[in-house]
Design a protein around this motif. Structure first.
Motif, PDB file in Angstrom:
ATOM      1  N   GLU A  87       8.235  42.389   4.607  1.00 29.47           N
ATOM      2  CA  GLU A  87       9.896  42.526   3.513  1.00 29.47           C
ATOM      3  C   GLU A  87       9.680  42.902   2.508  1.00 29.47           C
ATOM      4  OE1 GLU A  87      12.633  38.695   1.952  1.00 29.47           O
ATOM      5  OE2 GLU A  87      12.206  38.795   4.145  1.00 29.47           O
ATOM      6  N   GLN A  88       8.231  42.475   2.289  1.00 30.02           N
ATOM      7  CA  GLN A  88       8.108  43.197   1.131  1.00 30.02           C
ATOM      8  C   GLN A  88       7.761  44.358   0.516  1.00 30.02           C
ATOM      9  OE1 GLN A  88       7.136  41.067  -2.513  1.00 30.02           O
ATOM     10  NE2 GLN A  88       5.975  42.613  -2.990  1.00 30.02           N
ATOM     11  N   ARG A 116      10.673  46.218  -0.139  1.00 31.01           N
ATOM     12  CA  ARG A 116      11.223  46.530  -1.280  1.00 31.01           C
ATOM     13  C   ARG A 116      10.398  46.875  -2.504  1.00 31.01           C
ATOM     14  NH1 ARG A 116      10.629  40.288  -0.815  1.00 31.01           N
ATOM     15  NH2 ARG A 116      12.555  40.692  -0.402  1.00 31.01           N
ATOM     16  N   ARG A 160      12.825  49.600  -4.747  1.00 35.76           N
ATOM     17  CA  ARG A 160      12.792  49.430  -5.914  1.00 35.76           C
ATOM     18  C   ARG A 160      13.007  49.943  -6.634  1.00 35.76           C
ATOM     19  NH1 ARG A 160      11.045  44.799  -8.407  1.00 35.76           N
ATOM     20  NH2 ARG A 160      10.230  44.044  -6.561  1.00 35.76           N
ATOM     21  N   VAL A 178      17.535  46.087  -6.246  1.00 33.36           N
ATOM     22  CA  VAL A 178      16.905  44.764  -4.349  1.00 33.36           C
ATOM     23  C   VAL A 178      17.047  43.532  -5.310  1.00 33.36           C
ATOM     24  CG1 VAL A 178      15.686  46.453  -3.972  1.00 33.36           C
ATOM     25  CG2 VAL A 178      14.406  45.206  -5.094  1.00 33.36           C
ATOM     26  N   VAL A 236      16.508  37.593  -5.755  1.00 39.72           N
ATOM     27  CA  VAL A 236      16.422  38.890  -4.944  1.00 39.72           C
ATOM     28  C   VAL A 236      17.186  39.380  -3.602  1.00 39.72           C
ATOM     29  CG1 VAL A 236      14.233  37.653  -3.730  1.00 39.72           C
ATOM     30  CG2 VAL A 236      14.362  39.851  -4.842  1.00 39.72           C
ATOM     31  N   ASP A 237      17.176  40.730  -3.792  1.00 37.71           N
ATOM     32  CA  ASP A 237      17.683  40.656  -1.254  1.00 37.71           C
ATOM     33  C   ASP A 237      16.921  40.065  -1.337  1.00 37.71           C
ATOM     34  OD1 ASP A 237      19.766  41.599  -3.267  1.00 37.71           O
ATOM     35  OD2 ASP A 237      19.420  43.920  -2.545  1.00 37.71           O
ATOM     36  N   LEU A 260      18.018  44.553   2.403  1.00 44.35           N
ATOM     37  CA  LEU A 260      17.224  45.518   2.095  1.00 44.35           C
ATOM     38  C   LEU A 260      17.554  46.320   3.441  1.00 44.35           C
ATOM     39  CD1 LEU A 260      14.145  43.604   1.537  1.00 44.35           C
ATOM     40  CD2 LEU A 260      15.255  44.614  -0.783  1.00 44.35           C
TER      41      LEU A 260
END
Length: 551
Positions: free
Chosen positions: A448-449, A452, A456, A461, A473-474, A479
């Motif tokens: 996920e990170q 993102r 970005r 996001v 934050v989405d 995402l």
């Protein structure tokens, strides 16, 4: 003004003997060069070796999809500029000048000529070197030099590139034992330089008739230069090549793919008789992949093919990228049908279901549910995971990487800095220790990170507070839905949704695992999670996924 550190220059020249830039970067990063000034220069050169120059001639559509180039610092650029004209290795010299050209540093004509000349000077040493990557790398050098000279109107370098490319093409045509892919790159370079290579491509298509992918490339190149009166003949040769490949395929799923592609190409090229032949053959083909279960048997040839991709990599990082292949063709069926009405993909040719009693196509209602298509996509993902597990096991068997080696291979300065890369590396180590729960729980937040950070710079996001909304934050689901808007392939977006967050018809691994709703996930599911991380990282590192079927 910084001065060249002799210890760094010596270390750089020694590291270049490792072969690829990635291997050289790994070797250079581990060398002790002395004082802090030398360390700064070494680290800047390591960053240069890990960085891929931009594509010179790229279609606008492809350029929009390209991953953003990581930023550079003025200090790095000064160090690259310092070393660009003081390294003995012409390939490295061309590489540094190309990076400086991308960054807009200094005088553009100097860097254009420095890059193109370096690439051209590197061709003969690469051909003379007794290494497996020498010939492919020489072909890529000619391609880059030719494109640079063409784009920036360097007529003398353009003529030199064309002359060298023509000489190499003749040499490769005289040695049929060589791989045809470098020859294809060379011939495409000559076409880019506006040379007529119809005779050469026709000879190459005949010479490498046993390699389907390469022969198709030569036929497409031949069509560009051939007289229009020959287009139908060449189009028929393309379809016949796919039909012949289907006849010799060693597994049902491969035969199914080749016949599907043959029918698709016949339709696109206006060859109804060949399309009918391909569809008739499809009627008689049993797709093995539709009946495979997790505990089932995968064809040995398919397993060997996956392992061979890893075996061909010269270092750990390259091996990791080689696991990132095109997602199962079934993922593209729905998106392509909606986009242009094309009947492509394993679920689109034939156009609906097959009547087992004979070649009669039955059209479903217009509003038919797509549950079957989605079920087949999920099953395709499962097989994709089994093949990924085969490759990950091979990587562990071949390289035995520890946490630090995996961290170095995975790290990216913006998308996955070293602390997070170490965390993801631990997930791989847990996986190889058969600690599957730990591997999945550690890897999922990193997926996920990474996503993102990739998105970005392309799409919002983070939502700011507005009125009663507190902003935020989405999360992963949003995402994944934003990936096509950001230029990433819709088939991968859909695959990752089914894999991670779809609670109705998908695997829903992120939610089930992290919310404690499932027991220990099977190994091939965890392999898919790690594959998702590698796929996203491959975009950050500028790697391309390989086209074609994987399952």
């Amino acid at each position: 003004m910084p001065q060249i550190e002799p210890s760094v220059l010596a270390a750089l020249m020694a590291a270049k003997n490792a072969g690829s830039n990635a291997a050289a970067a790994f070797s250079l990063a581990s060398m002790d060069v002395g004082a802090s000034t030398a360390v700064e220069q070494r680290d800047a050169l390591v960053a240069a070796l890990r960085r891929r120059p931009s594509e010179v001639l790229t279609a606008r559509k492809e350029a929009r999809k390209a991953s953003p180039i990581p930023p550079t610092t003025p200090a790095q650029l000064e160090i690259w500029n310092l070393y660009a004209d003081h390294v003995d290795d012409p390939l490295l010299r061309g590489h540094l000048h190309h990076l400086l050209l991308d960054a807009g540093h200094g005088r553009r004509p100097d860097h254009v000529r420095g890059a193109a000349s370096g690439y051209l000077d590197a061709v003969q040493p690469l051909l003379a070197a007794q290494v497996s990557h020498g010939l492919p790398q020489a072909a890529r050098c000619l391609k880059r030099a030719g494109e640079l000279s063409l784009k920036f109107k360097q007529h003398d370098l353009r003529e030199r590139a064309a002359k060298d490319a023509l000489a190499l093409a003749e040499r490769l045509l005289a040695g049929a034992k060589d791989d045809g892919r470098p020859l294809l790159v060379v011939l495409e370079t000559l076409q880019t330089l506006e040379r007529d290579v119809a005779d050469l491509t026709e000879r190459a298509a005949d010479l490498f008739a046993g390699d389907m992918d390469v022969r198709l490339g030569f036929l497409d190149a031949l069509r560009k230069d051939a007289d229009p009166s020959r287009h139908t003949e060449i189009d028929a040769a393309v379809v016949h090549t796919l039909l012949d490949a289907a006849d010799t395929a060693d597994a049902g799923h491969r035969r199914l793919y080749f016949l599907t592609e043959a029918a698709t190409q016949a339709q696109k090229r206006g060859l109804p008789e060949l399309r009918a032949r391909a569809e008739m053959a499809l009627q008689q083909t049993t797709p093995e992949w539709t009946s495979i279960r997790t505990e089932g048997t995968i064809p040995r040839a398919l397993i060997a093919g996956q392992q061979a991709r890893v075996d061909a990599a010269e270092d750990l990082r390259t091996a990791l990228w080689r696991t990132v292949q095109d997602i199962h063709p079934a993922m593209r069926a729905q998106a392509e049908a909606e986009a242009d009405g094309a009947h492509e993909g394993l679920l689109r040719i034939p156009r609906s279901r097959i009547n087992p009693a004979g070649p009669v196509f039955v059209r479903p209602p217009v509003d038919a549910d797509d549950d079957l298509a989605v079920a087949m996509q999920v099953r395709g993902l499962g097989l994709f995971g089994i093949l990924t597990a085969v490759q990950l096991d091979r990587i562990h068997e071949r390289f035995r990487p520890d946490e630090s080696e995996m961290t170095a291979a995975l790290a990216h300065e913006t998308v996955l800095p070293e602390p997070r890369a170490r965390t993801l590396a631990q997930a791989f180590c847990y996986y190889w220790l058969e600690e599957l729960d730990a591997a999945a729980c550690v890897a999922l937040p990193q997926v996920e990170q990474i996503l993102r950070e990739l998105l970005r710079s392309r799409v919002p996001v983070i939502s700011v507070a507005w009125g009663p909304s507190g902003g935020g934050v989405d999360l992963l689901g949003k995402l994944l839905q934003s990936m096509p808007e950001a230029g990433y392939p819709a088939d991968w977006s859909r695959a990752l949704e089914l894999l991670l967050v779809d609670p109705d018809r998908g695997m829903n691994l992120r939610n089930d695992i992290l919310h404690g709703l499932a027991g220990t996930p099977p190994k091939h599911h965890v392999a898919l999670i790690l594959q998702a991380a590698l796929y996203l990282l491959s975009h950050a590192h500028g790697q391309r996924t390989a086209p074609g079927p994987t399952a």
